[in-house]
Design a protein around this motif. Sequence first.
Motif, PDB file in Angstrom:
ATOM      1  N   ASP A  92      -3.756  38.789  91.872  1.00  7.77           N
ATOM      2  CA  ASP A  92      -2.645  39.731  91.682  1.00  7.77           C
ATOM      3  C   ASP A  92      -1.750  39.858  92.912  1.00  7.77           C
ATOM      4  N   SER A  93      -2.312  39.736  94.101  1.00  7.60           N
ATOM      5  CA  SER A  93      -1.529  39.936  95.324  1.00  7.60           C
ATOM      6  C   SER A  93      -0.820  38.675  95.805  1.00  7.60           C
ATOM      7  N   LEU A  94      -1.185  37.511  95.273  1.00 11.18           N
ATOM      8  CA  LEU A  94      -0.649  36.266  95.811  1.00 11.18           C
ATOM      9  C   LEU A  94       0.856  36.093  95.599  1.00 11.18           C
ATOM     10  N   PRO A  95       1.442  36.522  94.463  1.00  7.36           N
ATOM     11  CA  PRO A  95       2.904  36.417  94.356  1.00  7.36           C
ATOM     12  C   PRO A  95       3.639  37.169  95.466  1.00  7.36           C
ATOM     13  N   SER A  96       3.095  38.295  95.912  1.00 11.06           N
ATOM     14  CA  SER A  96       3.710  39.020  97.018  1.00 11.06           C
ATOM     15  C   SER A  96       3.561  38.248  98.325  1.00 11.06           C
TER      16      SER A  96
ATOM     17  N   THR B  97      -8.365  32.227  92.467  1.00 10.90           N
ATOM     18  CA  THR B  97      -8.701  31.123  91.563  1.00 10.90           C
ATOM     19  C   THR B  97      -7.505  30.178  91.446  1.00 10.90           C
ATOM     20  N   ASN B  98      -7.645  29.198  90.569  1.00 15.35           N
ATOM     21  CA  ASN B  98      -6.580  28.204  90.394  1.00 15.35           C
ATOM     22  C   ASN B  98      -5.237  28.844  90.033  1.00 15.35           C
ATOM     23  N   ALA B  99      -5.272  29.791  89.109  1.00 18.65           N
ATOM     24  CA  ALA B  99      -4.028  30.403  88.635  1.00 18.65           C
ATOM     25  C   ALA B  99      -3.282  31.094  89.762  1.00 18.65           C
ATOM     26  N   GLY B 100      -3.990  31.796  90.609  1.00 21.99           N
ATOM     27  CA  GLY B 100      -3.341  32.495  91.713  1.00 21.99           C
ATOM     28  C   GLY B 100      -2.862  31.551  92.790  1.00 21.99           C
ATOM     29  N   PHE B 101      -3.654  30.543  93.103  1.00 20.49           N
ATOM     30  CA  PHE B 101      -3.287  29.640  94.185  1.00 20.49           C
ATOM     31  C   PHE B 101      -1.993  28.896  93.891  1.00 20.49           C
ATOM     32  N   GLN B 102      -1.741  28.595  92.635  1.00 21.54           N
ATOM     33  CA  GLN B 102      -0.523  27.865  92.284  1.00 21.54           C
ATOM     34  C   GLN B 102       0.743  28.662  92.584  1.00 21.54           C
TER      35      GLN B 102
ATOM     36  N   PRO C 253     -13.218  29.092  94.385  1.00 23.01           N
ATOM     37  CA  PRO C 253     -13.355  28.233  93.206  1.00 23.01           C
ATOM     38  C   PRO C 253     -12.124  27.369  92.932  1.00 23.01           C
ATOM     39  N   VAL C 254     -11.201  27.287  93.871  1.00 19.57           N
ATOM     40  CA  VAL C 254     -10.000  26.467  93.665  1.00 19.57           C
ATOM     41  C   VAL C 254     -10.397  25.000  93.629  1.00 19.57           C
ATOM     42  N   ASN C 255      -9.914  24.280  92.614  1.00 20.29           N
ATOM     43  CA  ASN C 255     -10.275  22.869  92.476  1.00 20.29           C
ATOM     44  C   ASN C 255      -9.085  22.040  91.989  1.00 20.29           C
TER      45      ASN C 255
ATOM     46  N   LEU D 159      -5.071  22.243  93.145  1.00 22.09           N
ATOM     47  CA  LEU D 159      -4.867  21.655  94.460  1.00 22.09           C
ATOM     48  C   LEU D 159      -3.717  20.657  94.505  1.00 22.09           C
ATOM     49  N   GLY D 160      -3.137  20.376  93.378  1.00 19.66           N
ATOM     50  CA  GLY D 160      -2.002  19.453  93.374  1.00 19.66           C
ATOM     51  C   GLY D 160      -0.854  19.923  94.243  1.00 19.66           C
ATOM     52  N   ILE D 161      -0.703  21.243  94.407  1.00 16.29           N
ATOM     53  CA  ILE D 161       0.418  21.733  95.205  1.00 16.29           C
ATOM     54  C   ILE D 161       0.205  21.480  96.696  1.00 16.29           C
ATOM     55  N   ILE D 162      -1.022  21.158  97.107  1.00 12.34           N
ATOM     56  CA  ILE D 162      -1.282  20.908  98.526  1.00 12.34           C
ATOM     57  C   ILE D 162      -0.495  19.706  99.022  1.00 12.34           C
TER      58      ILE D 162
END
Length: 701
Positions: free
Chosen positions: A491-495, A513-518, A535-537, A541-544
């Motif tokens: 929830d905080s990652l967009p900020s 998780t994956n959804a937030g990291f993107q 648990p990011v996998n 990780l494509g955005i890295i």
Amino acid sequence: GCVFLNLSFRVIVTFLLACLRVVVTPFSSWKKCAISLVNDAMGVACSRAKRRARLRLGAAVEEAGDVIETRSRMSSTEFYPSLSAFAVEGHGKAVRSASSKAYEPFSLLELAVRALCYNIHSGYYNVEDGVSPVDTHSPDAGGGPRVRGISLAEEGIPQEICQQAFSYLFERKLINQYNILAFEGCPLSHVTLTSDFRAGAIPVTDDWLKILACSSVLQYLDLSGSKHITRRGIAYLCKVSNLVTLKLKGCTAINDAALSFIIHHPTLTELDLTGCRKIGDRGVLSLAGVSELRSLSLAFCPELTDVGLSVLQHFIFLENLNLEGLSKLTDVTIGRLHRLNKLKTLNIGWCTDLSDEGIGSLDQCATLTDLNIQRTQASDSALIRLCDLVHLKRLSAAGCAITNEGFSKLSSLSNLKELNINSCGAVTDILSSSADWIQMVSNCQPLPPVFSSLESLHISFTKFEDGGAKKLKLFHNLKHLWFDSCRIGNDSLPSLATLTHLETLDLSDTLVTNAGFQTLKPLNGLQTLSLFCTPVNKDALGIIRDFKSLTSLNLDSREITDYELSHVANLVNLKELDLFGSRISDCGMSHLKGLINLTSLEVCGGLLSNRGVRYIEPLIHLQFLNLSQHSRITADAWPSLVKLSALTHLNLSQTGISSDGIHHVLAFSSLRTLSLHGCSISSSARAILQSCPQLMSVGLS
């Protein structure tokens, strides 16, 4: 032996004389000058009838310093044949290994230093046959024993070369109680004899200081970790009249009697007594006459009390003071520090008896810019008083009983750049009253300066949650942010994605998780990213691959496999890569061969074999390599490993490495530490490892 030494110094003379010629030589003719240099050296060396030259070129070397340091532009095919010829004249051990590898050619100064070091070391101790460094029946000594070798002071060796030769021998664990005699009376201004990582090295003793004290220009002396230095050694230093810096960190034999001799150094401006556990109040009180001190460390000296620390009032020029870990320190001493009106940096962390009263009194130290109060009894009331320190730039309150209310008052610190609140267990939000700030933003009103000044925020191991993390977007100039083991999630990652100046982001052991990291894709300026134990996998990780600025990446997680590593292959700026617990096989290692700027790599998942090791052969800049826990890595991996010529730390613990091929370790010219814990190493192989002069630490348990 005398003929050999004569030839050695003649060659060095010629090299240094050439420096004068280089000063007036156009850069375009540098190649010609360098080639003729070696030819001249050979001519001098072959003319045995000439008198032994004396090196009286100190001033000339200093004038030509920049030119001497200039790297030769010659190709290896032009330079190294001449270098090899030079090696034949007795300097083979100093330069032969270099001439056989694809290294840059040495500068003139480097070559002179290496040749001189070889002469010093071999002149006092014959490594090949173990001959004693003592000659007997010397006519000059009345038939008694005398030490062989040379005296750099008598030879008039320039200060710059003496300085570098000393450092070269020490760093390679070659200096000992015999060849240090060569430096007696030498003009050494900076001497470092730290023993922190010198396992197995000959210990620094008082007799070494007797020799070093003969230098009339000694200004900097670092003896950190030298446990055999006693009162007698410090007494020898009384002869040094211009000592400016003295570091005795971890010199556990230093006591009050030793400190009584430091009064003879009125020019001293920096004194480090960290970890000198035998010193007490009487010894520290004897320092009162050293009134020019600018920096003083008495950290982890458990016998010190307020009585001894009353001496601090005499150090009116003090700018940096470290009292960390003084268990008997009380509020009484802290209340006196306001008299030090030049004090900028203060460390009183881990002083567990300090209360709000003492820490709060620091609000009178108006010049403070750096303050560490971690693991004290500080609470909200002390922190509120510290908000009067308008020049404060860095504050560490890690592990203190401070709550949201206390940290919310920091808005008045207009110059604050770094805030560390690690392990403040009651903290969930540093802007608990932030409704006012958000309203100000909505009304286009300016925020307090701290929202623009703060650049680094450590909030790991707190109860920080998404609600508090969202508000961090108000600190729009944040560059470094650590959330290790916090309760933040997606929830905080967009900020956080709006903090486009971020260079460091640590999401270790969070709920991301994956959804937030993107959603963090806009942070393409990141230089350091940690996803340890998340648990990011592969789904995210494509955005890295778009984080082209990354220099440090931690993917220590069982979620990481060969597929995820393919996204890392194009991050050519990476210098540090941690794959400690990941499931990487030989196939996955093929993605790393293009990361030629890597200096640190950890892969310990247990799936690699010798084939996987071959993929890292192109990583010639690697300095730290951890391949532990791979049982299929055996002695056949050594040929690949020795190609990593820059390695300084190598960990092969719990692998299939055995005594077979252990001689390959001798080929690592830069290796300082080697870990082979859990490997089958025989006694003869252990002897080989112990004979490696460059190794400072070998783990064989």
